[in-house]
Design a protein around this motif. Sequence first.
Motif, PDB file in Angstrom:
ATOM      1  N   UNK A  55       0.820  -1.223   0.000  1.00 46.14           N
ATOM      2  CA  UNK A  55       0.000   0.000   0.000  1.00 46.14           C
ATOM      3  C   UNK A  55       0.848   1.265   0.000  1.00 46.14           C
ATOM      4  N   UNK A  56       2.124   1.154   0.379  1.00 41.44           N
ATOM      5  CA  UNK A  56       2.964   2.336   0.502  1.00 41.44           C
ATOM      6  C   UNK A  56       2.624   3.184   1.708  1.00 41.44           C
ATOM      7  N   UNK A  57       1.746   2.687   2.586  1.00 41.30           N
ATOM      8  CA  UNK A  57       1.358   3.443   3.774  1.00 41.30           C
ATOM      9  C   UNK A  57       2.439   3.360   4.852  1.00 41.30           C
ATOM     10  N   UNK A  58       2.479   4.356   5.738  1.00 38.67           N
ATOM     11  CA  UNK A  58       3.474   4.317   6.825  1.00 38.67           C
ATOM     12  C   UNK A  58       3.016   3.459   7.996  1.00 38.67           C
ATOM     13  N   UNK A  59       3.959   2.772   8.596  1.00 41.16           N
ATOM     14  CA  UNK A  59       3.745   2.026   9.830  1.00 41.16           C
ATOM     15  C   UNK A  59       4.886   2.372  10.775  1.00 41.16           C
ATOM     16  N   UNK A  60       4.545   2.972  11.907  1.00 40.12           N
ATOM     17  CA  UNK A  60       5.535   3.345  12.911  1.00 40.12           C
ATOM     18  C   UNK A  60       5.314   2.478  14.141  1.00 40.12           C
ATOM     19  N   UNK A  61       6.356   1.799  14.578  1.00 43.45           N
ATOM     20  CA  UNK A  61       6.289   1.011  15.804  1.00 43.45           C
ATOM     21  C   UNK A  61       7.302   1.566  16.801  1.00 43.45           C
ATOM     22  N   UNK A  62       7.297   1.029  17.998  1.00 44.97           N
ATOM     23  CA  UNK A  62       8.248   1.476  19.016  1.00 44.97           C
ATOM     24  C   UNK A  62       9.115   0.309  19.477  1.00 44.97           C
ATOM     25  N   UNK A  63      10.321   0.650  19.842  1.00 42.25           N
ATOM     26  CA  UNK A  63      11.269  -0.298  20.406  1.00 42.25           C
ATOM     27  C   UNK A  63      11.934   0.423  21.574  1.00 42.25           C
ATOM     28  N   UNK A  64      13.085  -0.038  22.013  1.00 35.63           N
ATOM     29  CA  UNK A  64      13.753   0.631  23.129  1.00 35.63           C
ATOM     30  C   UNK A  64      15.249   0.521  23.036  1.00 35.63           C
ATOM     31  N   UNK A  65      15.936   1.589  23.389  1.00 33.42           N
ATOM     32  CA  UNK A  65      17.400   1.545  23.363  1.00 33.42           C
ATOM     33  C   UNK A  65      17.953   0.590  24.411  1.00 33.42           C
ATOM     34  N   UNK A  66      17.245   0.448  25.520  1.00 35.37           N
ATOM     35  CA  UNK A  66      17.774  -0.372  26.615  1.00 35.37           C
ATOM     36  C   UNK A  66      17.791  -1.852  26.256  1.00 35.37           C
ATOM     37  N   UNK A  67      17.011  -2.260  25.252  1.00 34.72           N
ATOM     38  CA  UNK A  67      17.018  -3.660  24.837  1.00 34.72           C
ATOM     39  C   UNK A  67      18.406  -4.094  24.389  1.00 34.72           C
ATOM     40  N   UNK A  68      19.130  -3.154  23.786  1.00 35.83           N
ATOM     41  CA  UNK A  68      20.456  -3.466  23.289  1.00 35.83           C
ATOM     42  C   UNK A  68      21.459  -3.585  24.435  1.00 35.83           C
ATOM     43  N   UNK A 106      10.325  -4.203   2.559  1.00 35.15           N
ATOM     44  CA  UNK A 106      10.403  -5.043   1.368  1.00 35.15           C
ATOM     45  C   UNK A 106       9.025  -5.478   0.882  1.00 35.15           C
ATOM     46  N   UNK A 107       8.000  -5.170   1.669  1.00 35.96           N
ATOM     47  CA  UNK A 107       6.626  -5.536   1.277  1.00 35.96           C
ATOM     48  C   UNK A 107       5.806  -4.295   0.897  1.00 35.96           C
ATOM     49  N   UNK A 108       6.496  -3.225   0.565  1.00 38.41           N
ATOM     50  CA  UNK A 108       5.781  -2.043   0.112  1.00 38.41           C
ATOM     51  C   UNK A 108       5.146  -1.235   1.221  1.00 38.41           C
ATOM     52  N   UNK A 109       5.765  -1.215   2.386  1.00 38.47           N
ATOM     53  CA  UNK A 109       5.275  -0.449   3.541  1.00 38.47           C
ATOM     54  C   UNK A 109       6.383   0.495   3.985  1.00 38.47           C
ATOM     55  N   UNK A 110       6.030   1.729   4.289  1.00 35.65           N
ATOM     56  CA  UNK A 110       7.024   2.689   4.783  1.00 35.65           C
ATOM     57  C   UNK A 110       7.140   2.522   6.300  1.00 35.65           C
ATOM     58  N   UNK A 111       7.847   1.493   6.692  1.00 40.25           N
ATOM     59  CA  UNK A 111       7.916   1.151   8.111  1.00 40.25           C
ATOM     60  C   UNK A 111       9.116   1.793   8.786  1.00 40.25           C
ATOM     61  N   UNK A 112       8.965   2.078  10.066  1.00 43.44           N
ATOM     62  CA  UNK A 112      10.050   2.628  10.877  1.00 43.44           C
ATOM     63  C   UNK A 112       9.774   2.306  12.333  1.00 43.44           C
ATOM     64  N   UNK A 113      10.833   2.308  13.131  1.00 40.91           N
ATOM     65  CA  UNK A 113      10.700   2.047  14.564  1.00 40.91           C
ATOM     66  C   UNK A 113      11.343   3.180  15.341  1.00 40.91           C
ATOM     67  N   UNK A 114      10.660   3.665  16.354  1.00 40.26           N
ATOM     68  CA  UNK A 114      11.185   4.691  17.244  1.00 40.26           C
ATOM     69  C   UNK A 114      11.712   3.985  18.488  1.00 40.26           C
ATOM     70  N   UNK A 115      13.016   4.100  18.723  1.00 36.60           N
ATOM     71  CA  UNK A 115      13.610   3.500  19.918  1.00 36.60           C
ATOM     72  C   UNK A 115      13.500   4.477  21.078  1.00 36.60           C
ATOM     73  N   UNK A 116      12.741   4.083  22.064  1.00 34.36           N
ATOM     74  CA  UNK A 116      12.496   4.946  23.219  1.00 34.36           C
ATOM     75  C   UNK A 116      13.553   4.713  24.289  1.00 34.36           C
ATOM     76  N   UNK A 117      13.975   5.776  24.995  1.00 35.00           N
ATOM     77  CA  UNK A 117      14.939   5.610  26.087  1.00 35.00           C
ATOM     78  C   UNK A 117      14.236   5.050  27.321  1.00 35.00           C
TER      79      UNK A 117
END
Length: 202
Positions: A55-68, A106-117
């Motif tokens: 669809x080319x639509x955006x998908x924003x998810x969250x992650x965390x810096x502390x996971x690393x 790779x599936x036609x989605x503008x995906x990104x993840x915000x890593x939260x502190x």
Amino acid sequence: MHRGDLDGLAAAAAAADGVIHLAFKHDAMFAGDFDGAVAADLRAIQALGDALADTGKPLVTTSGTVLFAFAGLHDTLTEDDTLTEDDTLDAGPRIDAENADAALTERGIRSSAVRLPPTVHSPLDHNGFIEGIGRGLNLPRSASRRPRPKPTSGFLSAHAQADNPSSSTLTRHLLGWKPTQPSLIDDLGQGHYFDAPPTTPR
């Protein structure tokens, strides 16, 4: 829609112009089922991906810096290094969800993840438990060199003790983001964390 209704989640995503996924089953995590909460989050991202594919639509998810930090990535960094947006891990709790989100490009989605502190700060926050507080309490510098105590309060204790140096340089460059508020250390230096709490009139 029930919180575990993946079909309903997918239908809502398909009807939207874009999706920001912020949900996580913190109640399950605090009840001791962290693995179940992580698995549910991954299933939700997969359902969103199926609904938004091509669809080319955006998908924003969250992650965390502390996971690393928990995964030991910081153990491989030099003393002056910080975690950057280019640092990734192959697998791990919640890292699998971040990687699944990244793969959706790779599936036609503008995906990104915000890593939260793991912590945030501002003049409105009077519950700080982060670096620099020792200075505000006039503790001797040698106190910071004592062996780190073992966690005693579960989830929160592990986050509070994690060494989590991270950089937002790439994000600032890509998005033209120019933070204007005080940095963490500058904010702690203003002293409002150490003011006497207001008294309640009787």
